[in-house]
Scaffold this active site. Structure first.
Site, PDB file in Angstrom:
ATOM      1  N   ASP A   1     132.095  34.738  61.303  1.00  0.00           N
ATOM      2  CA  ASP A   1     132.119  33.437  61.955  1.00  0.00           C
ATOM      3  C   ASP A   1     132.876  33.450  63.274  1.00  0.00           C
ATOM      4  O   ASP A   1     132.551  32.711  64.199  1.00  0.00           O
ATOM      5  CB  ASP A   1     132.727  32.394  61.020  1.00  0.00           C
TER       6      ASP A   1
ATOM      7  N   SER B   1     137.851  31.082  48.665  1.00  0.00           N
ATOM      8  CA  SER B   1     137.510  30.475  49.945  1.00  0.00           C
ATOM      9  C   SER B   1     136.063  30.009  49.870  1.00  0.00           C
ATOM     10  O   SER B   1     135.166  30.805  49.573  1.00  0.00           O
ATOM     11  CB  SER B   1     137.676  31.493  51.082  1.00  0.00           C
TER      12      SER B   1
ATOM     13  N   ARG C   1     127.061  27.435  62.200  1.00  0.00           N
ATOM     14  CA  ARG C   1     128.011  27.743  63.272  1.00  0.00           C
ATOM     15  C   ARG C   1     127.517  27.386  64.669  1.00  0.00           C
ATOM     16  O   ARG C   1     128.286  26.826  65.467  1.00  0.00           O
ATOM     17  CB  ARG C   1     128.435  29.217  63.203  1.00  0.00           C
TER      18      ARG C   1
ATOM     19  N   ASP D   1     142.907  26.894  55.862  1.00  0.00           N
ATOM     20  CA  ASP D   1     143.102  27.518  57.170  1.00  0.00           C
ATOM     21  C   ASP D   1     143.220  26.494  58.291  1.00  0.00           C
ATOM     22  O   ASP D   1     144.138  26.553  59.118  1.00  0.00           O
ATOM     23  CB  ASP D   1     141.948  28.479  57.472  1.00  0.00           C
TER      24      ASP D   1
END
Length: 418
Positions: free
Chosen positions: A126, A177, A97, A16
């Protein structure tokens, strides 16, 4: 002609974000600066990451070794809180995060950027965590989410990368992923999207198959100071080294596999496979030490509030007032959570085999059933029970006993003395 606006992209080096570097430049006209936070656990090489970012079109690539900060300031406070989302997930990705968002803001200000970007989808948690944390720390910065905005699926991204000569690790044959840091590894997509299907063995990278592990396992002792793990088998270790070491020991004994269908913040259910060997081991050890160190009312309230801590971390509210308030409460509860816990890891299971606290509330002379050493006043129990049951007896006398079952007529055997 005015200079191009700059955007700082949280860059993992995966599919990504590698595609996002080129897309941000072509579609939105940004000069892209990448920020990669080394949080451990994925074996990435800093030189390789920066080279890949620059080849993809970034004008600068920052790599920050944030492993110790991550463990000391995000992971261990959450461990002390006993926080597991929905009682299962150790929050590895969720904890990373807010730290990455803080680093994004710092680099954006250093580079004179007007925006930050992340590679989160519109279905994930996220995106919320990055957007909310950035708004709290730097409301003047725009937040861009290419994966949320473009009209490409994973197969389209792989094709886009191939067409533009972008080096990415994902292939059509390996569609998973993966996100990893010291505290855990998260895997989704591909075959895992069917919750009835057993995760294929190739999904796992940190843990041995519990069915094939040595049944004897391994035993070790974890030393805690004020609720924080600081020693393994008597050896003092830096925070990140301790977690890495336990990941290895617990992982080779099959500990840490989690297959969970969780409730995402955006309102959908998602099947996730996690590997968190050290997290599973340390949560079990820490909880065991608290059983001898915390008073009953504190332990019971803390159990309720640990769910709140997990929820707000999962929801991206690390920088909010509630987390700060809970942090003060948790810190006060850990004042006497100092001691050792002995655990055995074997075939995917962590078993606590001993616990001792420096100022333990457990008293053998009170708990023993040996009347020779017993100091508990058994006679006092009668008065305690009299007072404890007073309100219930009053209710039954005045309002009648509250029964939720009719008289029981169950089969029974009766033998009478002759």
């Amino acid at each position: 002609m005015s200079a191009p606006r700059r955007c700082v992209l949280a860059y993992s080096g995966g599919l990504d974000t590698s595609v996002a570097v080129r897309w941000l430049r072509e579609q939105l006209g940004y000069e892209v600066v990448t920020l990669t936070a080394d949080l451990g656990g994925d074996g990435r090489d800093a030189a390789d990451i920066t080279a890949r970012a620059l080849r993809a079109g970034a004008v600068a690539a920052h790599v920050v070794d944030a492993r110790r900060v991550f463990v000391e300031h995000f992971v261990f406070p959450t461990l002390s809180a006993g926080a597991l989302y929905e009682g299962v997930y150790p929050l590895a990705t969720a904890l990373a995060r807010p730290l990455i968002a803080k680093l994004l803001v710092e680099v954006a200000r250093e580079e004179g950027a007007v925006a930050v970007a992340h590679g989160c989808t519109g279905k994930g948690n996220d995106q919320v965590r990055f957007d909310v944390a950035t708004a709290a720390l730097a409301p003047e910065l725009e937040v861009v989410a290419p994966v949320r905005d473009w009209d490409m699926g994973r197969s389209d991204e792989i094709a886009y990368a191939a067409a533009h000569g972008i080096d990415v690790p994902a292939t059509f044959e390996s569609p998973f992923s993966v996100d990893a840091n010291l505290w855990g590894r998260s895997v989704e997509c591909g075959p895992l999207e069917d919750p009835w299907r057993e995760p294929p063995e190739e999904v796992f990278a940190w843990t041995a198959n519990p069915a094939t592990c040595d049944s004897a396992g391994e035993e070790l002792t974890i030393g805690f100071a004020l609720g924080i793990p600081v020693r393994v088998d008597g050896e003092s270790l830096a925070a990140e080294e301790l977690v890495l070491g336990l990941n290895t020991i617990a992982g080779r004994n099959g500990v840490g596999r989690i297959d969970h269908v969780e409730n995402r913040l955006v309102g959908i259910k998602s099947r996730e496979v996690y590997e968190a060997p050290a997290a599973v081991l340390l949560h079990a050890a820490h909880a065991a030490l608290e059983t001898v160190a915390l008073p009953r009312d504190v332990a019971h309230l803390k159990r309720q509030l640990s769910g709140e801590w997990a929820r707000l971390v999962y929801d991206g509210l690390w920088f909010g007032g509630l987390r700060n308030a809970l942090a003060a409460f948790v810190a006060s509860t850990q004042e006497h959570v100092t001691g050792d816990v002995r655990v055995r890891c074997a075939r995917g299971v962590v078993t606590v085999t001993g616990r001792r606290a420096l100022r333990s509330l457990y008293s053998t002379s009170l708990a023993t059933y040996d009347r020779t050493d017993d100091v508990f006043d058994h006679a006092a129990a009668r008065g305690f029970i009299e007072l404890f049951g007073l309100s219930l007896r009053t209710q039954a006398r005045v309002q009648g006993a509250l029964e939720d079952l009719a008289p029981l007529s169950l089969p029974r055997q009766v033998r009478r003395a002759r």
